[in-house]
Design a protein around this motif. Structure first.
Motif, PDB file in Angstrom:
ATOM      1  N   ARG A 109       0.779  -1.161  -0.144  1.00 33.93           N
ATOM      2  CA  ARG A 109       0.183  -0.043   0.028  1.00 33.93           C
ATOM      3  C   ARG A 109       0.821   1.395   0.009  1.00 33.93           C
ATOM      4  O   ARG A 109       1.990   1.458   0.474  1.00 33.93           O
ATOM      5  CB  ARG A 109      -0.768   0.133   1.211  1.00 33.93           C
ATOM      6  CG  ARG A 109      -1.879  -1.130   1.123  1.00 33.93           C
ATOM      7  CD  ARG A 109      -3.209  -1.040   2.213  1.00 33.93           C
ATOM      8  NE  ARG A 109      -4.122  -1.865   2.090  1.00 33.93           N
ATOM      9  CZ  ARG A 109      -5.094  -1.942   1.329  1.00 33.93           C
ATOM     10  NH1 ARG A 109      -5.562  -0.843   0.495  1.00 33.93           N
ATOM     11  NH2 ARG A 109      -5.963  -2.842   1.380  1.00 33.93           N
ATOM     12  N   ASP A 110       0.224   2.376  -0.452  1.00 30.71           N
ATOM     13  CA  ASP A 110       1.031   3.529  -0.529  1.00 30.71           C
ATOM     14  C   ASP A 110       0.496   4.511   0.658  1.00 30.71           C
ATOM     15  O   ASP A 110      -0.003   3.932   1.600  1.00 30.71           O
ATOM     16  CB  ASP A 110       0.931   4.375  -1.678  1.00 30.71           C
ATOM     17  CG  ASP A 110      -0.766   4.949  -2.178  1.00 30.71           C
ATOM     18  OD1 ASP A 110      -1.375   4.748  -0.895  1.00 30.71           O
ATOM     19  OD2 ASP A 110      -0.980   5.440  -3.320  1.00 30.71           O
ATOM     20  N   ARG A 111       1.070   5.602   1.016  1.00 27.66           N
ATOM     21  CA  ARG A 111       0.991   6.323   2.334  1.00 27.66           C
ATOM     22  C   ARG A 111      -0.293   6.675   2.445  1.00 27.66           C
ATOM     23  O   ARG A 111      -1.078   7.157   3.304  1.00 27.66           O
ATOM     24  CB  ARG A 111       1.715   7.541   2.136  1.00 27.66           C
ATOM     25  CG  ARG A 111       1.729   8.548   1.115  1.00 27.66           C
ATOM     26  CD  ARG A 111       2.890   9.442   1.079  1.00 27.66           C
ATOM     27  NE  ARG A 111       2.716  10.360  -0.038  1.00 27.66           N
ATOM     28  CZ  ARG A 111       3.515  11.367  -0.178  1.00 27.66           C
ATOM     29  NH1 ARG A 111       4.333  11.819   0.775  1.00 27.66           N
ATOM     30  NH2 ARG A 111       3.372  11.991  -1.384  1.00 27.66           N
ATOM     31  N   TRP A 112      -1.189   6.694   1.202  1.00 26.85           N
ATOM     32  CA  TRP A 112      -2.817   7.051   1.118  1.00 26.85           C
ATOM     33  C   TRP A 112      -3.593   5.862   1.520  1.00 26.85           C
ATOM     34  O   TRP A 112      -4.918   5.909   1.414  1.00 26.85           O
ATOM     35  CB  TRP A 112      -3.253   7.898  -0.033  1.00 26.85           C
ATOM     36  CG  TRP A 112      -2.495   9.124  -0.035  1.00 26.85           C
ATOM     37  CD1 TRP A 112      -3.082  10.405   0.479  1.00 26.85           C
ATOM     38  CD2 TRP A 112      -1.524   9.497  -0.630  1.00 26.85           C
ATOM     39  NE1 TRP A 112      -1.837  11.525   0.412  1.00 26.85           N
ATOM     40  CE2 TRP A 112      -1.177  10.886  -0.606  1.00 26.85           C
ATOM     41  CE3 TRP A 112      -0.553   8.747  -1.686  1.00 26.85           C
ATOM     42  CZ2 TRP A 112       0.041  11.584  -1.221  1.00 26.85           C
ATOM     43  CZ3 TRP A 112       0.571   9.530  -2.263  1.00 26.85           C
ATOM     44  CH2 TRP A 112       0.772  10.909  -1.894  1.00 26.85           C
ATOM     45  N   GLY A 113      -3.034   4.574   1.682  1.00 26.74           N
ATOM     46  CA  GLY A 113      -3.848   3.300   1.760  1.00 26.74           C
ATOM     47  C   GLY A 113      -4.400   2.532   0.600  1.00 26.74           C
ATOM     48  O   GLY A 113      -5.042   1.742   0.618  1.00 26.74           O
ATOM     49  N   ARG A 114      -3.885   3.102  -0.725  1.00 24.44           N
ATOM     50  CA  ARG A 114      -4.370   2.521  -1.875  1.00 24.44           C
ATOM     51  C   ARG A 114      -3.369   1.249  -2.076  1.00 24.44           C
ATOM     52  O   ARG A 114      -2.258   1.236  -1.873  1.00 24.44           O
ATOM     53  CB  ARG A 114      -4.319   3.683  -2.999  1.00 24.44           C
ATOM     54  CG  ARG A 114      -4.806   4.851  -2.911  1.00 24.44           C
ATOM     55  CD  ARG A 114      -4.501   5.746  -4.058  1.00 24.44           C
ATOM     56  NE  ARG A 114      -3.358   6.192  -4.019  1.00 24.44           N
ATOM     57  CZ  ARG A 114      -2.714   7.286  -4.718  1.00 24.44           C
ATOM     58  NH1 ARG A 114      -3.707   7.687  -5.653  1.00 24.44           N
ATOM     59  NH2 ARG A 114      -1.449   7.363  -4.770  1.00 24.44           N
ATOM     60  N   LEU A 115      -3.902   0.305  -2.810  1.00 28.57           N
ATOM     61  CA  LEU A 115      -3.066  -0.872  -3.038  1.00 28.57           C
ATOM     62  C   LEU A 115      -2.375  -0.614  -4.204  1.00 28.57           C
ATOM     63  O   LEU A 115      -2.806   0.014  -5.237  1.00 28.57           O
ATOM     64  CB  LEU A 115      -4.026  -2.081  -3.541  1.00 28.57           C
ATOM     65  CG  LEU A 115      -4.891  -2.810  -2.366  1.00 28.57           C
ATOM     66  CD1 LEU A 115      -5.906  -3.778  -3.043  1.00 28.57           C
ATOM     67  CD2 LEU A 115      -3.732  -3.330  -1.607  1.00 28.57           C
ATOM     68  N   ARG A 116      -1.150  -0.990  -4.341  1.00 29.27           N
ATOM     69  CA  ARG A 116      -0.256  -0.562  -5.309  1.00 29.27           C
ATOM     70  C   ARG A 116      -0.147  -2.084  -6.112  1.00 29.27           C
ATOM     71  O   ARG A 116       0.115  -2.859  -5.616  1.00 29.27           O
ATOM     72  CB  ARG A 116       1.167  -0.253  -4.876  1.00 29.27           C
ATOM     73  CG  ARG A 116       1.108   0.907  -4.004  1.00 29.27           C
ATOM     74  CD  ARG A 116       2.465   1.268  -3.322  1.00 29.27           C
ATOM     75  NE  ARG A 116       3.534   1.407  -4.515  1.00 29.27           N
ATOM     76  CZ  ARG A 116       4.633   0.241  -4.912  1.00 29.27           C
ATOM     77  NH1 ARG A 116       4.372  -0.460  -4.076  1.00 29.27           N
ATOM     78  NH2 ARG A 116       5.300   0.445  -5.829  1.00 29.27           N
ATOM     79  N   ARG A 117      -0.524  -1.852  -7.436  1.00 26.97           N
ATOM     80  CA  ARG A 117      -0.637  -3.142  -8.381  1.00 26.97           C
ATOM     81  C   ARG A 117      -0.216  -2.804  -9.743  1.00 26.97           C
ATOM     82  O   ARG A 117      -0.383  -1.612 -10.367  1.00 26.97           O
ATOM     83  CB  ARG A 117      -1.993  -3.639  -8.384  1.00 26.97           C
ATOM     84  CG  ARG A 117      -2.574  -4.267  -7.033  1.00 26.97           C
ATOM     85  CD  ARG A 117      -1.670  -5.350  -6.428  1.00 26.97           C
ATOM     86  NE  ARG A 117      -2.297  -5.999  -5.304  1.00 26.97           N
ATOM     87  CZ  ARG A 117      -1.668  -5.776  -4.207  1.00 26.97           C
ATOM     88  NH1 ARG A 117      -0.968  -4.792  -4.021  1.00 26.97           N
ATOM     89  NH2 ARG A 117      -2.479  -6.038  -3.151  1.00 26.97           N
ATOM     90  N   VAL A 118       0.355  -3.694 -10.502  1.00 30.57           N
ATOM     91  CA  VAL A 118       0.335  -3.686 -11.810  1.00 30.57           C
ATOM     92  C   VAL A 118      -1.059  -4.186 -12.365  1.00 30.57           C
ATOM     93  O   VAL A 118      -1.650  -5.407 -11.898  1.00 30.57           O
ATOM     94  CB  VAL A 118       1.479  -4.626 -12.300  1.00 30.57           C
ATOM     95  CG1 VAL A 118       1.248  -4.812 -13.809  1.00 30.57           C
ATOM     96  CG2 VAL A 118       2.944  -4.343 -11.934  1.00 30.57           C
TER      97      VAL A 118
END
Length: 146
Positions: A109-118
């Motif tokens: 996750r990034d600092r805003w809580g979003r899942l980081r994905r391809v």
């Protein structure tokens, strides 16, 4: 008249070669974004909403809605040059309700809580890496994400 015939033939030959080279170039660009073998550990989800050129909302198979931030790219923000083009490309590539396949890499996750994905989607039975396709099309810039 003879010189004109020779010029026409030369022009046609040159034009033919240019079309051939352009065709090969476009094939290489698109094929660099298509995978013949399925990437590992993909999670299937449904597109719920397009936020912009590097962020979407998806519905996981358990019904939970998650915000996804595309790994490795940075799209223009609202009001910046290229925002509409990048966002429209994602809208066209991922219609609401379509299936996507998410690949985790690195930090979850990034600092805003979003899942980081391809983000992968299917075209003609093959998987296409949307992150790479956006970069190849010049709609986003590559960035280093920790």
């Amino acid at each position: 008249m003879r010189n004109l015939d020779k010029l026409d033939k030369t022009t046609l030959i040159i034009a033919g070669w240019l079309f051939y080279i352009i065709g090969i170039f476009l094939t290489l660009i698109f094929s660099s974004c298509v995978s013949n073998s399925e990437p590992q550990n993909l999670t299937q989800a449904i597109v719920h909403r397009i936020i912009d050129g590097d962020t979407i909302d998806i519905v996981m198979l358990d019904g939970e809605i998650e915000r996804i931030r595309f790994i490795g790219i940075d799209a223009p923000e609202r009001g910046e040059v290229g925002f509409d083009e990048a966002t429209d490309f994602v809208v066209q590539s991922l219609p609401i309700g379509s299936t996507v396949y998410l690949e985790a890499q690195g930090n979850d996750r990034d600092r805003w809580g979003r899942l980081r994905r391809v983000v992968w989607f299917t075209v003609d039975g093959g998987l296409v890496n949307l992150n790479q396709l956006l970069l190849t099309e010049g709609l986003v810039v590559e960035m280093i994400v920790n």
